[in-house]
Design a protein around this motif. Sequence first.
Motif, PDB file in Angstrom:
ATOM      1  N   GLY A   1       0.792  -1.226   0.000  1.00  0.00           N
ATOM      2  CA  GLY A   1       0.000   0.000   0.000  1.00  0.00           C
ATOM      3  C   GLY A   1       0.821   1.271   0.000  1.00  0.00           C
ATOM      4  O   GLY A   1       0.312   2.353   0.343  1.00  0.00           O
ATOM      5  N   LEU A   2       2.102   1.168  -0.422  1.00  0.00           N
ATOM      6  CA  LEU A   2       2.965   2.349  -0.468  1.00  0.00           C
ATOM      7  C   LEU A   2       2.884   3.015  -1.836  1.00  0.00           C
ATOM      8  O   LEU A   2       2.730   2.349  -2.868  1.00  0.00           O
ATOM      9  N   ARG A   3       2.996   4.332  -1.829  1.00  0.00           N
ATOM     10  CA  ARG A   3       3.047   5.085  -3.077  1.00  0.00           C
ATOM     11  C   ARG A   3       4.514   5.274  -3.476  1.00  0.00           C
ATOM     12  O   ARG A   3       5.350   5.639  -2.659  1.00  0.00           O
ATOM     13  N   VAL A   4       4.814   5.003  -4.733  1.00  0.00           N
ATOM     14  CA  VAL A   4       6.145   5.251  -5.288  1.00  0.00           C
ATOM     15  C   VAL A   4       5.991   6.330  -6.352  1.00  0.00           C
ATOM     16  O   VAL A   4       5.212   6.168  -7.302  1.00  0.00           O
ATOM     17  N   PRO A   5       6.652   7.502  -6.147  1.00  0.00           N
ATOM     18  CA  PRO A   5       7.698   7.779  -5.169  1.00  0.00           C
ATOM     19  C   PRO A   5       7.222   8.538  -3.929  1.00  0.00           C
ATOM     20  O   PRO A   5       8.067   8.969  -3.133  1.00  0.00           O
ATOM     21  N   GLY A   6       5.919   8.724  -3.754  1.00  0.00           N
ATOM     22  CA  GLY A   6       5.453   9.530  -2.633  1.00  0.00           C
ATOM     23  C   GLY A   6       5.920   9.022  -1.278  1.00  0.00           C
ATOM     24  O   GLY A   6       6.383   9.793  -0.428  1.00  0.00           O
ATOM     25  N   ASP A   7       5.815   7.702  -1.073  1.00  0.00           N
ATOM     26  CA  ASP A   7       6.243   7.115   0.201  1.00  0.00           C
ATOM     27  C   ASP A   7       7.627   6.476   0.124  1.00  0.00           C
ATOM     28  O   ASP A   7       8.307   6.341   1.139  1.00  0.00           O
ATOM     29  N   LEU A   8       8.010   6.050  -1.060  1.00  0.00           N
ATOM     30  CA  LEU A   8       9.268   5.315  -1.195  1.00  0.00           C
ATOM     31  C   LEU A   8       9.876   5.574  -2.573  1.00  0.00           C
ATOM     32  O   LEU A   8       9.195   5.451  -3.590  1.00  0.00           O
ATOM     33  N   THR A   9      11.158   5.925  -2.580  1.00  0.00           N
ATOM     34  CA  THR A   9      11.908   6.064  -3.830  1.00  0.00           C
ATOM     35  C   THR A   9      12.594   4.734  -4.148  1.00  0.00           C
ATOM     36  O   THR A   9      13.150   4.092  -3.254  1.00  0.00           O
ATOM     37  N   VAL A  10      12.549   4.331  -5.429  1.00  0.00           N
ATOM     38  CA  VAL A  10      13.165   3.068  -5.858  1.00  0.00           C
ATOM     39  C   VAL A  10      14.027   3.342  -7.093  1.00  0.00           C
ATOM     40  O   VAL A  10      13.553   3.921  -8.075  1.00  0.00           O
ATOM     41  N   ILE A  11      15.292   2.920  -7.025  1.00  0.00           N
ATOM     42  CA  ILE A  11      16.235   3.122  -8.130  1.00  0.00           C
ATOM     43  C   ILE A  11      16.777   1.773  -8.574  1.00  0.00           C
ATOM     44  O   ILE A  11      17.117   0.923  -7.743  1.00  0.00           O
ATOM     45  N   GLY A  12      16.898   1.568  -9.888  1.00  0.00           N
ATOM     46  CA  GLY A  12      17.451   0.327 -10.432  1.00  0.00           C
ATOM     47  C   GLY A  12      18.820   0.516 -11.050  1.00  0.00           C
ATOM     48  O   GLY A  12      19.487   1.541 -10.850  1.00  0.00           O
ATOM     49  N   PHE A  13      19.244  -0.481 -11.833  1.00  0.00           N
ATOM     50  CA  PHE A  13      20.543  -0.436 -12.507  1.00  0.00           C
ATOM     51  C   PHE A  13      20.458  -1.316 -13.755  1.00  0.00           C
ATOM     52  O   PHE A  13      19.949  -2.425 -13.689  1.00  0.00           O
ATOM     53  N   ASP A  14      20.938  -0.836 -14.863  1.00  0.00           N
ATOM     54  CA  ASP A  14      21.062  -1.497 -16.182  1.00  0.00           C
ATOM     55  C   ASP A  14      20.238  -0.811 -17.261  1.00  0.00           C
ATOM     56  O   ASP A  14      20.622  -0.815 -18.418  1.00  0.00           O
ATOM     57  N   ASP A  15      19.080  -0.269 -16.917  1.00  0.00           N
ATOM     58  CA  ASP A  15      18.147   0.310 -17.889  1.00  0.00           C
ATOM     59  C   ASP A  15      17.768  -0.701 -18.970  1.00  0.00           C
ATOM     60  O   ASP A  15      17.944  -0.473 -20.172  1.00  0.00           O
ATOM     61  N   LEU A  16      17.224  -1.836 -18.527  1.00  0.00           N
ATOM     62  CA  LEU A  16      16.630  -2.772 -19.479  1.00  0.00           C
ATOM     63  C   LEU A  16      15.467  -2.085 -20.187  1.00  0.00           C
ATOM     64  O   LEU A  16      14.843  -1.185 -19.637  1.00  0.00           O
ATOM     65  N   PRO A  17      15.122  -2.498 -21.407  1.00  0.00           N
ATOM     66  CA  PRO A  17      13.996  -1.868 -22.105  1.00  0.00           C
ATOM     67  C   PRO A  17      12.721  -1.825 -21.275  1.00  0.00           C
ATOM     68  O   PRO A  17      11.968  -0.852 -21.337  1.00  0.00           O
ATOM     69  N   MET A  18      12.445  -2.870 -20.481  1.00  0.00           N
ATOM     70  CA  MET A  18      11.224  -2.898 -19.695  1.00  0.00           C
ATOM     71  C   MET A  18      11.216  -1.827 -18.603  1.00  0.00           C
ATOM     72  O   MET A  18      10.137  -1.468 -18.111  1.00  0.00           O
ATOM     73  N   ALA A  19      12.379  -1.308 -18.228  1.00  0.00           N
ATOM     74  CA  ALA A  19      12.423  -0.268 -17.192  1.00  0.00           C
ATOM     75  C   ALA A  19      11.694   0.994 -17.636  1.00  0.00           C
ATOM     76  O   ALA A  19      11.183   1.752 -16.811  1.00  0.00           O
ATOM     77  N   ALA A  20      11.637   1.216 -18.950  1.00  0.00           N
ATOM     78  CA  ALA A  20      10.983   2.403 -19.483  1.00  0.00           C
ATOM     79  C   ALA A  20       9.489   2.206 -19.732  1.00  0.00           C
ATOM     80  O   ALA A  20       8.795   3.162 -20.094  1.00  0.00           O
ATOM     81  N   TRP A  21       8.982   1.000 -19.553  1.00  0.00           N
ATOM     82  CA  TRP A  21       7.550   0.760 -19.758  1.00  0.00           C
ATOM     83  C   TRP A  21       6.734   1.678 -18.857  1.00  0.00           C
ATOM     84  O   TRP A  21       7.130   1.984 -17.725  1.00  0.00           O
ATOM     85  N   GLU A  22       5.575   2.052 -19.335  1.00  0.00           N
ATOM     86  CA  GLU A  22       4.707   2.936 -18.553  1.00  0.00           C
ATOM     87  C   GLU A  22       4.301   2.296 -17.225  1.00  0.00           C
ATOM     88  O   GLU A  22       4.025   2.994 -16.250  1.00  0.00           O
ATOM     89  N   ALA A  23       4.265   0.977 -17.177  1.00  0.00           N
ATOM     90  CA  ALA A  23       3.896   0.290 -15.938  1.00  0.00           C
ATOM     91  C   ALA A  23       4.929   0.505 -14.837  1.00  0.00           C
ATOM     92  O   ALA A  23       4.602   0.419 -13.649  1.00  0.00           O
ATOM     93  N   PHE A  24       6.201   0.795 -15.236  1.00  0.00           N
ATOM     94  CA  PHE A  24       7.266   0.949 -14.250  1.00  0.00           C
ATOM     95  C   PHE A  24       7.850   2.363 -14.220  1.00  0.00           C
ATOM     96  O   PHE A  24       7.970   2.960 -13.155  1.00  0.00           O
ATOM     97  N   ARG A  25       8.248   2.863 -15.403  1.00  0.00           N
ATOM     98  CA  ARG A  25       8.893   4.178 -15.516  1.00  0.00           C
ATOM     99  C   ARG A  25       9.966   4.321 -14.444  1.00  0.00           C
ATOM    100  O   ARG A  25      10.041   5.274 -13.680  1.00  0.00           O
TER     101      ARG A  25
ATOM    102  N   HIS B   1      23.652   1.901 -18.999  1.00  0.00           N
ATOM    103  CA  HIS B   1      24.908   1.685 -19.728  1.00  0.00           C
ATOM    104  C   HIS B   1      24.541   1.069 -21.066  1.00  0.00           C
ATOM    105  O   HIS B   1      23.393   0.658 -21.283  1.00  0.00           O
ATOM    106  N   ASP B   2      25.474   1.020 -21.973  1.00  0.00           N
ATOM    107  CA  ASP B   2      25.206   0.560 -23.330  1.00  0.00           C
ATOM    108  C   ASP B   2      25.236  -0.970 -23.377  1.00  0.00           C
ATOM    109  O   ASP B   2      26.302  -1.582 -23.516  1.00  0.00           O
ATOM    110  N   LEU B   3      24.069  -1.594 -23.240  1.00  0.00           N
ATOM    111  CA  LEU B   3      23.974  -3.055 -23.235  1.00  0.00           C
ATOM    112  C   LEU B   3      24.498  -3.656 -24.537  1.00  0.00           C
ATOM    113  O   LEU B   3      25.171  -4.691 -24.536  1.00  0.00           O
ATOM    114  N   ASP B   4      24.189  -3.009 -25.644  1.00  0.00           N
ATOM    115  CA  ASP B   4      24.599  -3.514 -26.948  1.00  0.00           C
ATOM    116  C   ASP B   4      26.125  -3.519 -27.065  1.00  0.00           C
ATOM    117  O   ASP B   4      26.733  -4.524 -27.433  1.00  0.00           O
ATOM    118  N   GLU B   5      26.746  -2.400 -26.726  1.00  0.00           N
ATOM    119  CA  GLU B   5      28.196  -2.297 -26.843  1.00  0.00           C
ATOM    120  C   GLU B   5      28.898  -3.193 -25.826  1.00  0.00           C
ATOM    121  O   GLU B   5      29.991  -3.701 -26.094  1.00  0.00           O
TER     122      GLU B   5
END
Length: 332
Positions: A258-282, A288-292
């Motif tokens: 029942g927590l609001r993100v980011p109102g109650d909790l900030t969450v940071i990831g690492f890698d920037d997979l394509p799914m990280a940009a999905w509207e469901a997650f944002r 970093h450059d996964l391809d390279e």
Amino acid sequence: MAITSHDVARLAGVSQPTVSRALRDDSRVSAATREKVRRAAEALQYVPSEAGRTLSTRSTRRIGVIVTDLTNPFYPHVVAPLHDELRGLGYRMMLLTERSDEAVAGETLLDQSLDGVVLATATTDSRLPAQLDRRGMPYVFLNRDTGAPGEYASVVDNEGGGRQVAELLTGLGHRRVAGVFGSANTTTGREREQGFRLGLADAGTALPESRVVRGPFEYATGYGALPRLLGAAEPPTAVFCGNDVVAIGVLNAALAAGLRVPGDLTVIGFDDLPMAAWEAFRLTTVRHDLDELSRQAARLLVRRITGEADPAGERLVLPTELVPRATHAGPA
């Protein structure tokens, strides 16, 4: 009489080695020449002999890629460009999957059926690199290495990325921060945690062990970690996760609590997979450059195979950048 590559070379007006490279789609041969050689081969109905090529050159043109965690969405995004780069360099990729590096060691890697190996899920205590060294099998690390000197690896500036997250969080005013890091026997887990701790220390912020969880880079690690962190006497206002998959687990656990993100909790990831940009997650994350990352590993391995790599080792480190999206804010 059987048609040979020398016949194709005469018809195409090129050398026999050029025919061999062209039919392997070697990027060193121009597209026009490759097409000319293909037309000549088709006209003569020439079929290359893989067995003959292997016997004459003592090269199989095959590269083994070891991945022990195919359930992790990270690995398809590095395996695909690795395959493409190796193909362009004239090699075929063989994906080897087991639960551990040691499980695929044995005859699979050491029976001379491969020219080299990419280790994509190595741990700091893996015995496989030493086995490959003893057999003279060229290999490179991709994404994770063992941290030993003299290695050949394509990796990310994990420590720098961890520092960037620390700077973001302390700049927003967070003091009760937590970390859900990777396993302690992975360089990615260790280095990201170390960079985060150093960045926090620069800002005068501590990271007590009571607000640290370590585990596999999996969704379940993040989902299971958040309830433990929230149960502390002083629960965190922000959580840095060892990768995006762990972060998505934390996001879903926050939703369940029942927590609001980011109102109650900030969450940071690492890698920037394509799914990280999905509207469901944002998801706010470290990019970093996964391809390279994959392509430079392929090029480095081929240089090892051909004897062109630095004999002292080469550790190629890609830079990182913070990608701000919708999962960070100042403490409530």
